[in-house]
Design a protein around this motif. Structure first.
Motif, short mmCIF file in Angstrom:
data_model
loop_
_atom_site.label_atom_id
_atom_site.label_comp_id
_atom_site.label_asym_id
_atom_site.label_seq_id
_atom_site.Cartn_x
_atom_site.Cartn_y
_atom_site.Cartn_z
N VAL A 195 15.61 -2.23 3.07
CA VAL A 195 15.85 -1.51 1.66
C VAL A 195 14.66 -0.85 1.09
CG1 VAL A 195 16.61 -1.87 -0.47
CG2 VAL A 195 17.92 -2.89 1.47
N ALA A 196 13.51 -1.66 0.96
CA ALA A 196 12.49 -1.17 0.55
C ALA A 196 11.83 0.09 0.97
CB ALA A 196 11.24 -2.28 0.43
N ILE A 197 11.95 0.11 2.35
CA ILE A 197 11.49 1.44 3.11
C ILE A 197 12.23 2.40 2.74
CG2 ILE A 197 11.19 2.69 5.29
CD1 ILE A 197 10.47 -0.45 6.21
N ALA A 198 13.49 2.36 2.80
CA ALA A 198 14.76 3.26 2.54
C ALA A 198 14.47 3.82 1.14
CB ALA A 198 15.99 2.79 2.61
N PHE A 199 13.89 2.97 0.07
CA PHE A 199 13.61 3.06 -1.36
C PHE A 199 12.45 4.08 -1.41
CE2 PHE A 199 11.33 2.57 -5.28
CZ PHE A 199 12.41 2.78 -6.29
N LEU A 200 11.52 3.94 -0.59
CA LEU A 200 10.22 4.54 -0.71
C LEU A 200 10.58 5.99 -0.33
CD1 LEU A 200 7.67 2.18 1.07
CD2 LEU A 200 7.54 3.00 -1.35
N PHE A 201 11.09 6.26 0.98
CA PHE A 201 11.44 7.54 1.36
C PHE A 201 12.25 8.39 0.36
CE2 PHE A 201 9.80 5.82 5.55
CZ PHE A 201 9.35 6.95 5.93
N GLY A 229 5.15 7.01 5.50
CA GLY A 229 5.17 6.07 6.74
C GLY A 229 4.17 4.99 6.72
N PHE A 230 2.86 5.22 6.23
CA PHE A 230 1.99 4.12 6.33
C PHE A 230 2.41 2.83 5.58
CE2 PHE A 230 -2.14 2.31 4.79
CZ PHE A 230 -2.54 1.98 6.24
N ALA A 231 2.87 3.24 4.23
CA ALA A 231 3.48 2.20 3.36
C ALA A 231 4.58 1.49 4.21
CB ALA A 231 3.69 2.66 2.10
N ALA A 232 5.25 2.00 4.71
CA ALA A 232 6.57 1.54 5.49
C ALA A 232 6.21 0.64 6.52
CB ALA A 232 7.42 2.63 5.98
N LEU A 233 5.26 1.09 7.27
CA LEU A 233 4.76 0.16 8.40
C LEU A 233 4.22 -1.23 7.88
CD1 LEU A 233 4.06 0.49 11.54
CD2 LEU A 233 1.77 1.28 11.05
N ILE A 234 3.25 -1.00 7.02
CA ILE A 234 2.87 -2.20 6.35
C ILE A 234 4.14 -3.13 6.10
CG2 ILE A 234 1.56 -3.30 4.34
CD1 ILE A 234 -0.35 -1.21 4.62
N ILE A 235 4.95 -2.72 5.37
CA ILE A 235 6.09 -3.61 5.17
C ILE A 235 6.54 -4.27 6.22
CG2 ILE A 235 8.52 -3.88 4.24
CD1 ILE A 235 7.79 -1.50 2.32
N LEU A 236 6.91 -3.38 7.42
CA LEU A 236 7.58 -3.93 8.58
C LEU A 236 6.73 -4.96 9.40
CD1 LEU A 236 8.81 -0.74 10.29
CD2 LEU A 236 9.88 -2.42 9.36
N ILE A 237 5.17 -4.61 9.17
CA ILE A 237 4.13 -5.71 9.89
C ILE A 237 4.35 -6.78 9.23
CG2 ILE A 237 1.93 -6.24 10.20
CD1 ILE A 237 1.44 -3.10 10.88
N TYR A 238 4.26 -6.84 7.67
CA TYR A 238 4.51 -7.93 6.96
C TYR A 238 5.52 -8.73 7.27
CZ TYR A 238 4.98 -11.00 2.91
OH TYR A 238 5.26 -12.00 2.19
N GLY A 247 9.41 -16.90 7.21
CA GLY A 247 10.09 -15.75 6.39
C GLY A 247 9.29 -15.50 5.08
N ILE A 248 9.85 -14.68 4.29
CA ILE A 248 9.21 -14.08 3.18
C ILE A 248 9.13 -15.27 2.25
CG2 ILE A 248 9.25 -12.41 1.33
CD1 ILE A 248 10.61 -10.61 3.04
N GLN A 249 8.34 -15.51 1.54
CA GLN A 249 8.22 -16.69 0.55
C GLN A 249 8.86 -16.26 -0.78
OE1 GLN A 249 5.66 -15.25 1.56
NE2 GLN A 249 3.96 -16.44 2.25
#
Lengths: 400, 517
Positions: A195-201, A229-238, A247-249
């Motif tokens: 969802v966050a990535i979709a929002f970024l784009f 794309g770079f920001a999206a990649l960071i989110i995915l890696i995280y 999981g995400i805290q």
């Protein structure tokens, strides 16, 4: 304006990329610093530094400071300072623990969810009210914020001793503990990430659309795609990384939401615009009809509220309220803002920058601890990084 | 004694980029006299004094200045050198440290030392000595901020005299003083004269020139026009020397037909916010019609800026009077109230009060108008851009884009940004305080044209300017202010330079007083 667009097109993708990088050199300096720090620790710890459990801890550790830094940006932007936030978060954590251990335990022994919710409400109220008290004295009685909040720090110290009576109070009721100790299930983590990535784009295309409509020069689409794309990649890696642990805290999720709201507030509302105007030129802001005392008051209330959030997370995470809670956090928060490019002269500063600043400070602390560096040298190294970062900023500003 | 010349200016010319501030100035000042220098704002008086006091050292100007018959060679440390040679200046803006005592201020930077430590007893004794010698009635140990403006001025004078000054320059010394304080200053000047000190007295208050000076030099447009004994001038001749130039076609012509009265101020009185015992506005009345430009003329310190800032709710507390806008009584106590009532103010100090230099053109233009584009929460970025774009295009702001920061713009374009931001609020009355100060001729002309256009569209404009020609060239009527009150409002056809200057210098009111006596 169309002509500039065309010349840029002729110059080509790489030179435009270079231009964009140069223009935002400050943002990239701090990002590079972060990556550099991570790289160094990655090698010195033999890779464990970026192992999923540690990354998970790193983000959770930054969270309390980051809540404070998110509010501190606006305080510094309007030309103020708040030295009380660390102790305010500490006081809130003690109050939260007190309500958990003494009040709700007695009156609502079988209702842990309701007790936790009421604790949160009381904690936020305490934070906001203390912010309102300080804000009133600063904005309407015109006492400098440095003095008022230094006094606030002392006062809170006293209040913490009063509430705890010098003892540690447990704050470990089931629901309350989950606030900072819980994790988002892996599936939901992926959903949130996507969802966050979709929002970024979406927001990138939206902004391009709006610029095109008004005939503004558009950046090369590939540069925008690259950045997003770079920001999206960071989110995915995280998400991948923390999901391979637990999981995400929860507190990190809460922080992300808070940061987004604050970024929106700073950039897209009158409130934010007025804050930057006051810091940029107080006189011009006043003559433009901005109610400076009201703005100042509101920003300190917001600061108090966010200290409240920080206090809840602190209490929930450590599981008790102690007399030392929150000590020194205010300076970490201020340092986060400065590292992130907030100007001590006011008028300039971003929430995003402060978040990265908070991450740098947490990264340094955890990394040095993992390397078993003696506390004395931890302080020395942190000092060097702080001053070097600001020095680099001053240097680049002069050049630019 | 007749030829005992202490100071002589010989063909002094001082150029700034694009401006000749002093043009071949030559005249002499005799020892022990009080020599007045007068002229309009921008005539070159201050530049001349800055040469004397070393702000502009020797090689930055052409020509020569002879002091006691010798060339005044001021080099690197020019300001200190001028002081040690006995030339001291008391600036219009006082330069004291308010949180220090009188004695500390007098000897600041030259404290008497006793084995490396400050000898406080000597410092205060010496200060008392100077104060008593010239009958300056100030306690040496009083904190400067506790003194009134008049006493502060005495401390400035004492400071100058403590350096054993032979020539004392006073630059507009009475602009902030009350009548009684002015009388006191005149007495002090006489006692200085008796002690053999030469005074250069810069002012545009004619009355004081006649009261105290032995000789007067009139300056205009950087040139020395005439120097002769005070007794050979009349007030009328002095005024005509000061302003005697023809109007050129600097102003675009406009045909205007003012409508009904939209803004009316009656007998406005207000107190100085820094000194509540002093009236800053002592009865101001005027009215402005729709589609009219009302010019406000007056000398520095007449209260023009104070008037408009007070009307905008951001300066003095109004104690009496009535303000009517669009048929409604208003009394704004903040800029927001004034804006909502329909006033806009283009302030005097563009960079200090008009703009947020580190922000973009867009953000500057929209700042006072954000309520037009936003609800409680979201700013409609599209609407904001659209409105700002229309404004910036109609005012032809030259900049790469609306995202450019205003600090990168030229003065003229910066001023257009300020005007844009205030036009966007759709004011009924637009107040412009010195709108063309410090911008080039071309940009001035554009701003004049814009003012005409606005007036034609029914906006009432109030314009203050330190340039009298501009006031006369642009206004339909001219209100003249003197010492915090409005003297007369003249239709522009009757407003000659001489007439306005006479009203502004307070000559006519003095005559009335004399008649009344």
């Amino acid at each position: 304006m169309d002509t500039t667009n065309q010349t840029l097109k002729k110059e080509g993708f790489l030179s435009e990329l270079y231009g964009v990088l140069r223009l935002n050199i400050q943002t990239y300096t701090i990002l590079l610093a972060l990556i550099g720090i991570w790289g160094i620790f990655f090698f010195t710890t033999g890779g464990t530094y970026l192992a999923s459990q540690n990354v998970s801890n790193l983000f959770r550790q930054m969270s309390v400071t980051a809540f404070l830094a998110a509010g501190m940006v606006l305080v510094i932007v309007i030309g103020g300072i708040d030295l009380s936030v660390g102790k305010l978060a500490g006081f809130v954590s003690v109050v939260a623990a007190y309500f958990q251990a003494h009040i709700w335990f007695e009156y609502l022994p079988d209702q842990p969810l309701l007790a936790a919710a009421l604790t949160v409400v009381v904690s936020l109220l305490v934070g906001a009210l203390f912010g309102a008290l300080q804000g009133y004295i600063i904005a309407y009685l015109r006492v400098p914020s440095f003095i008022v909040t230094l006094g606030g720090q002392w006062l809170l110290n006293g209040l913490i001793l009063l509430v705890t009576a010098g003892k540690t109070i447990p704050a470990n009721q089931p629901w309350f503990s989950d606030i900072a100790q819980g994790y988002v299930p892996a599936t939901w983590g992926w959903v949130l990430g996507l969802v966050a990535i979709a929002f970024l784009f979406w927001s990138m295309f939206n902004s391009r659309q709006s610029k095109r409509k008004h005939g503004f020069a558009l950046r090369n689409i590939y540069i925008d795609l690259l950045a997003t794309g770079f920001a999206a990649l960071i989110i995915l890696i995280y998400v991948y990384n923390v999901n391979s642990y637990k999981g995400i805290q929860n507190p990190v999720l809460l922080l992300a939401a808070t940061a987004m709201i604050m970024i929106y507030l700073a950039n897209n509302t009158r409130f934010g615009r007025y804050a930057y105007a006051i810091g940029g030129n107080r006189e011009a802001a006043r003559l433009s009809g901005i109610n400076i005392p009201w703005m100042t008051f509101s920003i300190f209330v917001l600061m108090g509220f966010l200290s409240g959030v920080g206090g809840i997370v602190l209490a929930s995470y450590v599981g008790y309220g102690t007399i030392a809670a929150g000590a020194g956090y205010e300076l970490d928060a201020i340092a986060s803002c400065i590292l992130g490019g907030t100007s001590t002269l006011g008028g300039i500063g971003t929430i995003q920058g402060a978040m990265i600043g908070a991450l740098i400070i947490a990264s340094l602390s955890t990394g040095l601890q993992m390397m078993n560096v003696a506390p004395a040298w931890q302080y020395v190294l942190k000092a060097i990084v702080l001053v070097l970062a600001v020095l680099a900023d001053v240097y680049f500003k002069k050049k630019g | 004694m007749e030829n005992d010349i202490i100071l002589e200016f010989k063909n002094v010319t001082k150029r700034f980029p694009g401006v000749v501030a002093l043009n071949d100035v030559s005249f002499k000042i005799r020892r022990g006299e009080i020599h007045g220098i007068c002229g309009e704002n921008g005539a070159g008086k201050s530049t001349l004094m800055k040469i004397l006091s070393g702000v502009y050292p020797k090689n930055t100007y052409e020509g020569s200045v002879l002091y006691n018959g010798e060339e005044l060679m001021l080099g690197e440390q020019a300001i200190q050198e001028a002081g040690s040679k006995g030339i001291a200046i008391v600036y219009q803006e006082l330069t004291l440290v308010p949180t220090m005592s009188v004695g500390e201020n007098v000897y600041l930077g030259r404290e008497p030392l006793e084995r490396g430590a400050i000898d406080w007893n000597k410092l205060y004794a010496d200060t008392r000595g100077i104060l008593e010698k010239y009958q300056l009635d100030v306690p040496p140990q009083a904190m400067v901020k506790s003194l009134g403006v008049g006493k502060m001025q005495m401390v400035e004078i004492a400071k100058a005299l403590s350096e054993d000054a032979k020539v004392l320059i006073l630059d507009e010394p009475t602009s902030a003083l009350s009548e009684a304080e002015i009388d006191k200053l005149m007495d002090i000047l006489k006692s200085l004269k008796n002690n053999g000190i030469t005074c250069i007295y810069i002012t545009h208050k004619l009355e004081e020139l006649f009261r105290i000076t032995d000789k007067i030099t009139v300056m205009r447009d950087g040139k020395e026009i005439v120097t002769k004994p005070t007794v050979e001038f009349t007030q009328e001749s002095l005024v005509s020397y000061m302003v005697g130039r023809e109007m050129k076609e600097r102003f675009p012509k406009a045909k205007r037909s003012p409508g009904e009265v939209i803004f009316k101020v009656e007998n406005l009185k207000a107190l100085d916010p820094n000194d509540a015992s002093r009236g800053i506005l002592n009865g101001v009345s005027f009215e402005v019609r729709k589609g009219e430009i009302l010019g406000i003329a007056g000398l520095m310190g007449a209260g023009r800026t104070e008037l408009v800032m007070t009307l905008f709710g951001e300066y003095a507390r109004i104690v009496d009077g009535k303000i009517t806008l669009n048929g409604k009584d208003i009394r704004p106590t903040s800029a927001r109230q004034a804006i909502n009532a329909g006033l806009s103010l283009v302030p005097e100090d563009r960079k200090g009060m008009g703009l947020i230099l580190i922000q973009s053109i867009l953000k500057n233009i929209s700042l006072p108008n954000l309520d037009q584009f936003s609800g409680f929460f979201r700013i409609d970025a599209d609407a904001e851009l659209k409105a700002s774009l229309i404004q910036s295009k109609s005012l032809t702001i030259k900049a790469p884009s609306l995202e450019s920061t205003v600090e990168t713009l030229s003065g003229g374009n910066q001023q257009k940004v300020v005007i844009s931001k205030w036009l966007l609020s759709k004011p009924s009355v637009l107040i412009m305080d010195d709108p063309t100060r410090g911008i080039d001729v071309g940009a001035k002309y554009e701003i004049y044209k814009l003012m005409n256009e606005l007036a034609e569209n029914g906006v009432a404009i109030i314009m203050i300017s330190s340039d009298l020609e501009e006031v006369l060239g642009m206004s339909d009527r001219v209100m003249v202010m003197c010492r915090g009150h409005s003297t007369e409002t003249l239709p522009v056809a009757e407003a000659t330079v001489e007439r306005v200057m006479t009203l502004a210098t307070g000559v006519s009111s003095d005559e009335k007083l004399m008649k009344a006596n």
